[in-house]
Design a protein around this motif. Structure first.
Motif, mmCIF file in Angstrom:
data_model
loop_
_atom_site.group_PDB
_atom_site.id
_atom_site.type_symbol
_atom_site.label_atom_id
_atom_site.label_comp_id
_atom_site.label_asym_id
_atom_site.label_seq_id
_atom_site.Cartn_x
_atom_site.Cartn_y
_atom_site.Cartn_z
ATOM 1 N N GLY A 30 65.606 37.283 -18.679
ATOM 2 C CA GLY A 30 65.528 35.134 -19.129
ATOM 3 C C GLY A 30 67.142 34.229 -18.814
ATOM 4 N N LEU A 31 66.856 33.691 -17.821
ATOM 5 C CA LEU A 31 67.819 32.865 -16.971
ATOM 6 C C LEU A 31 68.274 31.370 -17.831
ATOM 7 C CD1 LEU A 31 66.771 33.425 -13.181
ATOM 8 C CD2 LEU A 31 68.751 34.873 -15.053
ATOM 9 N N GLY A 32 69.328 31.300 -18.547
ATOM 10 C CA GLY A 32 70.048 30.622 -19.236
ATOM 11 C C GLY A 32 70.113 28.649 -18.322
ATOM 12 N N THR A 33 70.675 28.029 -18.720
ATOM 13 C CA THR A 33 69.989 26.557 -18.299
ATOM 14 C C THR A 33 71.845 26.417 -18.352
ATOM 15 O OG1 THR A 33 68.124 26.288 -18.262
ATOM 16 C CG2 THR A 33 69.995 23.759 -18.308
ATOM 17 N N GLY A 34 72.519 25.118 -17.237
ATOM 18 C CA GLY A 34 73.778 24.864 -17.227
ATOM 19 C C GLY A 34 74.471 25.412 -15.619
ATOM 20 N N SER A 35 76.348 24.429 -16.744
ATOM 21 C CA SER A 35 77.068 24.477 -15.346
ATOM 22 C C SER A 35 77.396 26.094 -15.299
ATOM 23 C CB SER A 35 77.932 23.615 -15.354
ATOM 24 O OG SER A 35 78.423 24.056 -17.033
ATOM 25 N N THR A 36 76.982 26.790 -16.323
ATOM 26 C CA THR A 36 77.850 28.252 -15.956
ATOM 27 C C THR A 36 77.063 29.169 -15.262
ATOM 28 O OG1 THR A 36 79.441 28.371 -18.329
ATOM 29 C CG2 THR A 36 79.017 30.118 -17.301
ATOM 30 N N VAL A 37 75.039 29.128 -16.016
ATOM 31 C CA VAL A 37 74.577 29.438 -15.354
ATOM 32 C C VAL A 37 74.375 30.007 -13.808
ATOM 33 C CG1 VAL A 37 71.354 30.441 -15.580
ATOM 34 C CG2 VAL A 37 72.983 30.135 -17.478
ATOM 35 N N ALA A 38 74.874 28.378 -13.603
ATOM 36 C CA ALA A 38 74.541 28.551 -11.826
ATOM 37 C C ALA A 38 75.698 28.521 -11.620
ATOM 38 C CB ALA A 38 75.200 26.513 -11.361
ATOM 39 N N PHE A 39 76.276 29.562 -11.989
ATOM 40 C CA PHE A 39 77.284 30.597 -10.814
ATOM 41 C C PHE A 39 77.085 31.991 -10.941
ATOM 42 C CE2 PHE A 39 80.372 27.062 -11.906
ATOM 43 C CZ PHE A 39 81.659 27.641 -10.818
ATOM 44 N N GLY A 86 74.288 29.867 -21.390
ATOM 45 C CA GLY A 86 76.007 29.491 -21.244
ATOM 46 C C GLY A 86 76.047 29.328 -22.920
ATOM 47 N N THR A 87 77.181 28.294 -23.427
ATOM 48 C CA THR A 87 76.942 28.086 -24.458
ATOM 49 C C THR A 87 77.777 26.323 -24.520
ATOM 50 O OG1 THR A 87 77.094 27.970 -26.522
ATOM 51 C CG2 THR A 87 78.936 29.031 -25.264
ATOM 52 N N ASP A 88 77.821 25.774 -25.573
ATOM 53 C CA ASP A 88 78.585 24.370 -25.896
ATOM 54 C C ASP A 88 80.055 24.729 -26.655
ATOM 55 O OD1 ASP A 88 76.466 22.977 -23.885
ATOM 56 O OD2 ASP A 88 75.489 22.753 -25.544
ATOM 57 N N GLN A 89 79.291 25.625 -27.146
ATOM 58 C CA GLN A 89 80.547 25.754 -28.409
ATOM 59 C C GLN A 89 79.969 27.740 -29.423
ATOM 60 O OE1 GLN A 89 80.900 22.760 -31.857
ATOM 61 N NE2 GLN A 89 80.121 22.044 -30.434
ATOM 62 N N ILE A 90 81.042 27.802 -29.509
ATOM 63 C CA ILE A 90 81.073 29.535 -30.294
ATOM 64 C C ILE A 90 81.961 29.544 -31.209
ATOM 65 C CG2 ILE A 90 81.603 30.743 -27.540
ATOM 66 C CD1 ILE A 90 80.786 33.065 -28.141
ATOM 67 N N THR A 91 82.046 30.212 -32.596
ATOM 68 C CA THR A 91 82.691 30.360 -33.344
ATOM 69 C C THR A 91 83.171 32.403 -33.367
ATOM 70 O OG1 THR A 91 81.602 30.940 -34.944
ATOM 71 C CG2 THR A 91 81.974 28.520 -34.711
ATOM 72 N N ILE A 118 73.101 37.810 -23.828
ATOM 73 C CA ILE A 118 74.284 37.638 -23.512
ATOM 74 C C ILE A 118 74.891 36.156 -23.170
ATOM 75 C CG2 ILE A 118 75.949 38.902 -21.512
ATOM 76 C CD1 ILE A 118 73.979 40.742 -23.525
ATOM 77 N N VAL A 119 76.226 35.806 -23.931
ATOM 78 C CA VAL A 119 76.193 34.297 -24.079
ATOM 79 C C VAL A 119 77.465 34.754 -22.943
ATOM 80 C CG1 VAL A 119 77.703 32.363 -24.856
ATOM 81 C CG2 VAL A 119 75.822 34.123 -26.388
ATOM 82 N N ILE A 120 78.042 33.455 -21.826
ATOM 83 C CA ILE A 120 78.705 33.246 -20.841
ATOM 84 C C ILE A 120 79.588 32.395 -20.421
ATOM 85 C CG2 ILE A 120 77.962 35.306 -19.139
ATOM 86 C CD1 ILE A 120 76.740 32.820 -18.321
ATOM 87 N N ALA A 121 81.468 31.939 -20.336
ATOM 88 C CA ALA A 121 81.267 31.070 -20.994
ATOM 89 C C ALA A 121 82.858 30.520 -20.791
ATOM 90 C CB ALA A 121 81.279 30.395 -22.871
ATOM 91 N N ASP A 122 83.924 29.838 -20.232
ATOM 92 C CA ASP A 122 84.808 29.815 -20.007
ATOM 93 C C ASP A 122 85.619 29.433 -21.677
ATOM 94 O OD1 ASP A 122 85.187 26.599 -20.222
ATOM 95 O OD2 ASP A 122 83.312 26.339 -19.226
ATOM 96 N N SER A 123 86.658 29.462 -21.428
ATOM 97 C CA SER A 123 88.005 29.316 -21.932
ATOM 98 C C SER A 123 88.008 28.344 -23.057
ATOM 99 C CB SER A 123 88.778 29.926 -22.383
ATOM 100 O OG SER A 123 89.908 28.421 -20.955
ATOM 101 N N THR A 124 87.116 26.885 -22.926
ATOM 102 C CA THR A 124 86.913 26.025 -23.167
ATOM 103 C C THR A 124 85.924 25.912 -24.964
ATOM 104 O OG1 THR A 124 85.797 24.476 -22.105
ATOM 105 C CG2 THR A 124 87.719 24.540 -21.636
ATOM 106 N N LYS A 125 85.121 26.718 -24.406
ATOM 107 C CA LYS A 125 84.142 26.483 -25.474
ATOM 108 C C LYS A 125 84.301 27.234 -26.710
ATOM 109 C CE LYS A 125 81.860 24.752 -22.104
ATOM 110 N NZ LYS A 125 80.504 25.171 -21.282
ATOM 111 N N PRO A 126 85.305 28.265 -27.078
ATOM 112 C CA PRO A 126 85.386 28.834 -28.429
ATOM 113 C C PRO A 126 86.057 28.040 -28.701
ATOM 114 C CG PRO A 126 85.690 30.258 -26.776
ATOM 115 C CD PRO A 126 85.866 29.062 -26.109
ATOM 116 N N VAL A 127 86.156 28.351 -30.878
ATOM 117 C CA VAL A 127 86.522 26.583 -31.591
ATOM 118 C C VAL A 127 85.909 27.860 -32.915
ATOM 119 C CG1 VAL A 127 85.000 24.476 -30.565
ATOM 120 C CG2 VAL A 127 83.567 25.892 -31.953
#
Length: 221
Positions: A30-39, A86-91, A118-127
């Motif tokens: 399954g392929l998600g949507t968003g700027s991280t999936v673009a990579f 990807g994700t917008d936020q992750i705790t 599998i969730v992929i994210a950059d370091s701005t997404k963890p909250v």
């Protein structure tokens, strides 16, 4: 630490490459949507895996097919080996907020269908804690009734979802994500919301500087 756009893109790239390494020949993905999936999509294409994929948005499907990735209708795949998004936020305990790109309904359906999410994210997404608003998708039928019962909601000035839903954001209380998720899920007229519980998430891969952090949740998968 404040990240420049180049640093953030580098972290997204690292997370995407690490996730692509998990994809093996013969998998359904399954392929998600968003700027991280673009990579992620070019990373998958470079590995030339023999895989069949489901895309969560027409945009992802188009990009994947342009790169030579086999994208099948979701009606043909009842079970997925892996979903990557990807994700917008992750705790720290694995709660997600998704839906900034308005694809959360399809993204949640694909994620729950996969044996591993599998969730992929950059370091701005963890909250530390989730913050609103929460993306929601609503039926057009009876929209006024649904809005009245939900309360503090704003409609987005965007096209309907590929499935005809109205995209909006819920600004109500978010003290307890599970309680908020239950309230939203129990509201007739609301198709889906962007709160993803930890039990849906198997692994998070987060780009941090020049490295990746891998968090293994094994939540119910």
């Amino acid at each position: 630490m404040v990240r420049t756009s180049n640093q953030v893109d580098r972290e997204k790239q690292l997370a995407a490459e690490a996730a692509a390494d998990l994809v093996e020949d013969g998998m359904t993905v399954g392929l998600g949507t968003g700027s991280t999936v673009a990579f992620l999509l070019p990373a998958l294409a470079r590995r030339h895996r023999n895989i069949r994929c489901v895309a969560t948005s027409p945009h992802t499907a188009d990009l994947a097919q342009q790169l030579g990735i086999d994208v099948a209708p979701f009606t043909e795949l009842a079970i997925l080996d892996l979903a990557i998004d990807g994700t917008d936020q992750i705790t720290p305990d694995g709660w997600l907020v998704k839906g900034g790109g308005a694809a959360h309904t399809r993204e949640k359906l694909v994620a729950i269908t996969a044996n591993r999410f599998i969730v992929i994210a950059d370091s701005t997404k963890p909250v530390a804690v989730l913050k609103g608003p929460i993306p929601i998708e609503l039926l057009a039928f009876g929209l006024g009734s649904t809005l009245r019962r939900l309360g503090d909601v704003t409609l987005r000035a965007v096209p309907s979802s590929p499935d005809g839903g109205i995209i909006a954001d819920y600004h109500g209380p978010l003290v307890n994500p599970r309680e908020t998720a239950a309230r939203l899920s129990g509201t007739p007229g609301l198709i889906e919301h962007g709160l993803f519980p930890p039990e849906m998430v198997t692994t998070a891969i987060i780009g941090r500087g020049d490295q990746v952090e891998v968090i293994d949740y094994r939540g119910g998968k």
